[in-house]
Design a protein around this motif. Structure first.
Motif, PDB file in Angstrom:
ATOM      1  N   GLN A 133       0.824  -1.210   0.000  1.00 38.97           N
ATOM      2  CA  GLN A 133       0.000   0.000   0.000  1.00 38.97           C
ATOM      3  C   GLN A 133       0.862   1.264   0.000  1.00 38.97           C
ATOM      4  O   GLN A 133       0.531   2.245  -0.677  1.00 38.97           O
ATOM      5  N   LEU A 134       1.967   1.250   0.745  1.00 34.04           N
ATOM      6  CA  LEU A 134       2.871   2.393   0.740  1.00 34.04           C
ATOM      7  C   LEU A 134       3.500   2.581  -0.632  1.00 34.04           C
ATOM      8  O   LEU A 134       3.655   3.712  -1.125  1.00 34.04           O
ATOM      9  N   GLU A 135       3.866   1.461  -1.262  1.00 31.13           N
ATOM     10  CA  GLU A 135       4.446   1.540  -2.597  1.00 31.13           C
ATOM     11  C   GLU A 135       3.438   2.118  -3.591  1.00 31.13           C
ATOM     12  O   GLU A 135       3.781   2.945  -4.441  1.00 31.13           O
ATOM     13  N   GLU A 136       2.188   1.673  -3.476  1.00 34.01           N
ATOM     14  CA  GLU A 136       1.153   2.199  -4.369  1.00 34.01           C
ATOM     15  C   GLU A 136       0.908   3.683  -4.113  1.00 34.01           C
ATOM     16  O   GLU A 136       0.660   4.460  -5.033  1.00 34.01           O
ATOM     17  N   LEU A 137       0.994   4.083  -2.823  1.00 33.57           N
ATOM     18  CA  LEU A 137       0.819   5.488  -2.485  1.00 33.57           C
ATOM     19  C   LEU A 137       1.931   6.333  -3.088  1.00 33.57           C
ATOM     20  O   LEU A 137       1.691   7.414  -3.640  1.00 33.57           O
ATOM     21  N   SER A 140       1.331   6.525  -6.777  1.00 39.63           N
ATOM     22  CA  SER A 140       0.248   7.466  -7.068  1.00 39.63           C
ATOM     23  C   SER A 140       0.740   8.902  -6.955  1.00 39.63           C
ATOM     24  O   SER A 140       0.388   9.761  -7.774  1.00 39.63           O
ATOM     25  N   GLU A 141       1.588   9.175  -5.968  1.00 43.22           N
ATOM     26  CA  GLU A 141       2.134  10.522  -5.812  1.00 43.22           C
ATOM     27  C   GLU A 141       3.026  10.885  -6.992  1.00 43.22           C
ATOM     28  O   GLU A 141       3.000  12.009  -7.487  1.00 43.22           O
ATOM     29  N   GLN A 142       3.802   9.898  -7.460  1.00 43.99           N
ATOM     30  CA  GLN A 142       4.663  10.140  -8.623  1.00 43.99           C
ATOM     31  C   GLN A 142       3.819  10.478  -9.856  1.00 43.99           C
ATOM     32  O   GLN A 142       4.122  11.421 -10.596  1.00 43.99           O
ATOM     33  N   LEU A 143       2.742   9.695 -10.068  1.00 44.28           N
ATOM     34  CA  LEU A 143       1.866   9.952 -11.214  1.00 44.28           C
ATOM     35  C   LEU A 143       1.235  11.336 -11.094  1.00 44.28           C
ATOM     36  O   LEU A 143       1.110  12.053 -12.091  1.00 44.28           O
ATOM     37  N   HIS A 144       0.840  11.698  -9.873  1.00 40.78           N
ATOM     38  CA  HIS A 144       0.249  13.017  -9.665  1.00 40.78           C
ATOM     39  C   HIS A 144       1.236  14.114 -10.058  1.00 40.78           C
ATOM     40  O   HIS A 144       0.873  15.082 -10.754  1.00 40.78           O
ATOM     41  N   GLU A 145       2.491  13.987  -9.633  1.00 39.60           N
ATOM     42  CA  GLU A 145       3.494  14.995  -9.947  1.00 39.60           C
ATOM     43  C   GLU A 145       3.758  15.069 -11.445  1.00 39.60           C
ATOM     44  O   GLU A 145       3.844  16.162 -12.027  1.00 39.60           O
ATOM     45  N   ASP A 246      -1.964   0.780 -13.171  1.00 42.23           N
ATOM     46  CA  ASP A 246      -2.292   1.003 -14.581  1.00 42.23           C
ATOM     47  C   ASP A 246      -3.609   1.764 -14.711  1.00 42.23           C
ATOM     48  O   ASP A 246      -3.748   2.641 -15.579  1.00 42.23           O
ATOM     49  N   LEU A 247      -4.567   1.413 -13.870  1.00 42.64           N
ATOM     50  CA  LEU A 247      -5.858   2.110 -13.907  1.00 42.64           C
ATOM     51  C   LEU A 247      -5.683   3.590 -13.566  1.00 42.64           C
ATOM     52  O   LEU A 247      -6.225   4.466 -14.245  1.00 42.64           O
ATOM     53  N   VAL A 248      -4.925   3.851 -12.502  1.00 42.05           N
ATOM     54  CA  VAL A 248      -4.683   5.246 -12.107  1.00 42.05           C
ATOM     55  C   VAL A 248      -3.929   5.981 -13.209  1.00 42.05           C
ATOM     56  O   VAL A 248      -4.234   7.136 -13.541  1.00 42.05           O
ATOM     57  N   LEU A 249      -2.938   5.311 -13.792  1.00 40.15           N
ATOM     58  CA  LEU A 249      -2.137   5.914 -14.855  1.00 40.15           C
ATOM     59  C   LEU A 249      -3.009   6.304 -16.046  1.00 40.15           C
ATOM     60  O   LEU A 249      -2.919   7.430 -16.559  1.00 40.15           O
ATOM     61  N   ALA A 250      -3.872   5.397 -16.477  1.00 37.54           N
ATOM     62  CA  ALA A 250      -4.734   5.674 -17.623  1.00 37.54           C
ATOM     63  C   ALA A 250      -5.701   6.815 -17.327  1.00 37.54           C
ATOM     64  O   ALA A 250      -5.916   7.700 -18.162  1.00 37.54           O
TER      65      ALA A 250
END
Length: 539
Positions: A133-137, A140-145, A246-250
């Protein structure tokens, strides 16, 4: 990605218990959200789904039907599996009723053949889940940036897709509602294979929801649009069920694309950008194989294979003064050109080549003559383009292969650059219409012409090269101005005394009289020849 039951069985704390799968062996890929220890028969009422239940079975009922109900209740609530430690209640094996019910409900059941502290199992599994979960967080933060930066910078669809392909390591495509590819990043795959029969394949993929995975095609599809106006789809070619990342990325990429379109001002449409990208790719040899260029063009509805190709360059004769207005004018000209092609039923790639030119790659239908097609295109464009905003339409040679398109485009660019200075109202211009400039272009490979230009301009070119000067440009401005010194000084953005001083330096360097008509004519021909050489070297 949450661990599966198979991942849990590989943990050292579990392996020490001698685990053995006794039911649901085909469901070991079930994800484990949490581990729950429970010794009561009514444990299902305390669960929310996704739990791996650990028990010694000491409080389970003896009645086979109630044991089956226990298993059924776990399956109904969505428990991921059941782990039973043998030795306290069940010595060597579990009752048949438990195994039968577990197989019927598809619930994985594992027995531990040795005594194992449950707290060690829960700690190790929970530590694994929290780490994931921390890795996914962090991801997700990286994708946001990444996508926030792309949004702020106003990144193009091509740049957005390049980031998606880099982060996912998979091909990604952006298509419009007509299933034409607007942008594509192949992530190292063969683009020709990826785009083959695209429209037909894409129309067959219609998963429910705005973001969904289609197992048959292996595509993760996300709708692109905002304010209730959808205009495209982002497709991530996964070939396997996508991860939550992948879902978040798309979805983040789709949001960035939609935001970019909402904020777009004085820019080309996505279709024009897609067409321009293909034309630029052909001109810069960005595609390793002409077949890839043909596949990309076919994906946007423009067939190039098996047709004669005509390169066209269109330039406004009265460009706007401000850079932004000029960009808007060029975008409008590109859209009008695309509309003219559609009206004339001439499928074509249409996009801006730079800040001054619109490029068109026109594949001629069978039995269609280039002159007739160019005349039709020019007439249609004049109907769509405001009368006060004139343009010149220049065409290169007709070529048979995508490999020769670059040469044809460079020829059309030269024709346009010359024609825009002194347009005479023709529907279109071709190389023979350039008269002296056309002749010099045809003779550009002749060593005698090259020797002539070098003899006339050699000392001046050497002087500019050694001192970083611009006297060659000053000579060009002077000759283009018909030897009118006042007009030339204004065009050169110099005061008259400064301009006259440069002319005197030119006379000393060239050892000639710039008031002599014949000398200036010779120098002008040499400069035109030099420009022809330089343009040809670009090819």
């Amino acid at each position: 990605m949450l661990p599966t039951i198979a991942d849990v069985l590989e943990l050292e704390t579990v392996r020490r218990g001698g685990p053995r799968v006794v039911a649901g062996a085909d469901r070991l890929d079930t994800r484990v959200r949490w581990v729950h220890v429970g010794e009561i028969a009514e444990i299902a009422g305390l669960l929310r789904g996704g739990e791996l239940v650990l028990t010694t079975g000491v409080a389970l009922p003896d009645d086979p039907d109630k044991l089956a109900d226990y298993i059924g209740a776990l399956a109904d609530v969505g428990a991921s599996g059941l782990v039973v430690e043998l030795g306290r209640r069940f010595v060597r094996e579990l009752p048949r009723a438990v195994l039968k019910a577990a197989e019927e409900h598809g619930l994985p059941v594992i027995v531990l053949t040795r005594e194992t502290p449950f707290v060690q199992i829960t700690e190790s599994v929970h530590a694994r889940i929290i780490d994931i979960q921390l890795e996914e967080l962090r991801a997700s933060e990286q994708l946001h940036e990444v996508f926030t930066e792309l949004s702020v910078e106003g990144a193009s669809p091509t740049e957005v897709l390049a980031q998606v392909a880099r982060l996912a390591g998979r091909p990604v495509l952006l298509e419009n509602l007509a299933h034409q590819v607007l942008a594509c990043e192949s992530a190292g795959r063969d683009a020709g294979i990826l785009l083959a029969g695209w429209e037909t394949r894409s129309r067959a993929v219609a998963p429910p929801g705005r973001t969904a995975y289609d197992p048959a095609s292996g595509w993760l599809v996300t709708t692109v649009g905002a304010r209730g106006q959808d205009w495209g789809r982002l497709i991530l070619v996964c070939d396997a069920p996508p991860s939550p990342r992948d879902l978040v990325l798309a979805e983040r990429a789709a949001t960035t694309l939609a935001l970019g379109r909402l904020l777009e001002r004085h820019q080309e449409s996505l279709e024009r950008q897609a067409h321009g990208t293909i034309i630029t790719g052909i001109l810069t040899h960005a595609y390793a194989d002409p077949d890839e260029a043909a596949a990309r063009a076919r994906a946007v509805g423009v067939p190039l294979t098996g047709r004669k190709l005509v390169s066209v360059v269109i330039r406004p004769t009265d460009p706007a003064d401000q850079a932004l207005d000029g960009q808007a004018q060029l975008g409008e000209l590109a859209e009008a050109t695309a509309g003219a092609c559609r009206d004339a039923r001439l499928p074509a790639l249409v996009g801006a080549l730079d800040q001054e030119r619109v490029g068109v790659l026109l594949p001629l239908p069978p039995r269609t003559q280039a002159e007739a097609a160019l005349t039709t295109l020019a007439d249609r464009l004049r109907m769509l383009w405001p009368p006060g905003a004139a343009f010149v339409l220049a065409a290169g040679s007709v070529v048979e292969s995508i490999r020769d398109v670059r040469r044809s485009f460079l020829e059309a660019e030269q024709v346009a650059d010359v024609a825009v200075r002194q347009p005479d109202g023709r529907a279109f211009y071709r190389l023979p219409d350039l008269r002296l400039r056309g002749l010099l272009h045809l003779l550009r490979d002749d060593a005698r012409l090259q020797t002539f230009a070098e003899r006339e301009l050699g000392p001046l070119l050497a002087h500019d090269a050694q001192r970083g000067g611009d006297l060659t440009r000053i000579l060009r401005v002077y000759l283009d101005s018909g030897r009118n010194k006042a007009v030339a000084a204004q065009k050169a953005h110099l005061s008259r005394p400064a301009f006259y001083d440069r002319l005197r330096r030119l006379e000393r360097i060239l050892d000639t009289d710039l008031d002599d008509v014949e000398s200036c004519l010779s120098l002008h021909v040499a400069i035109l020849a030099l420009e022809s050489f330089r343009r040809d070297s670009r090819a």
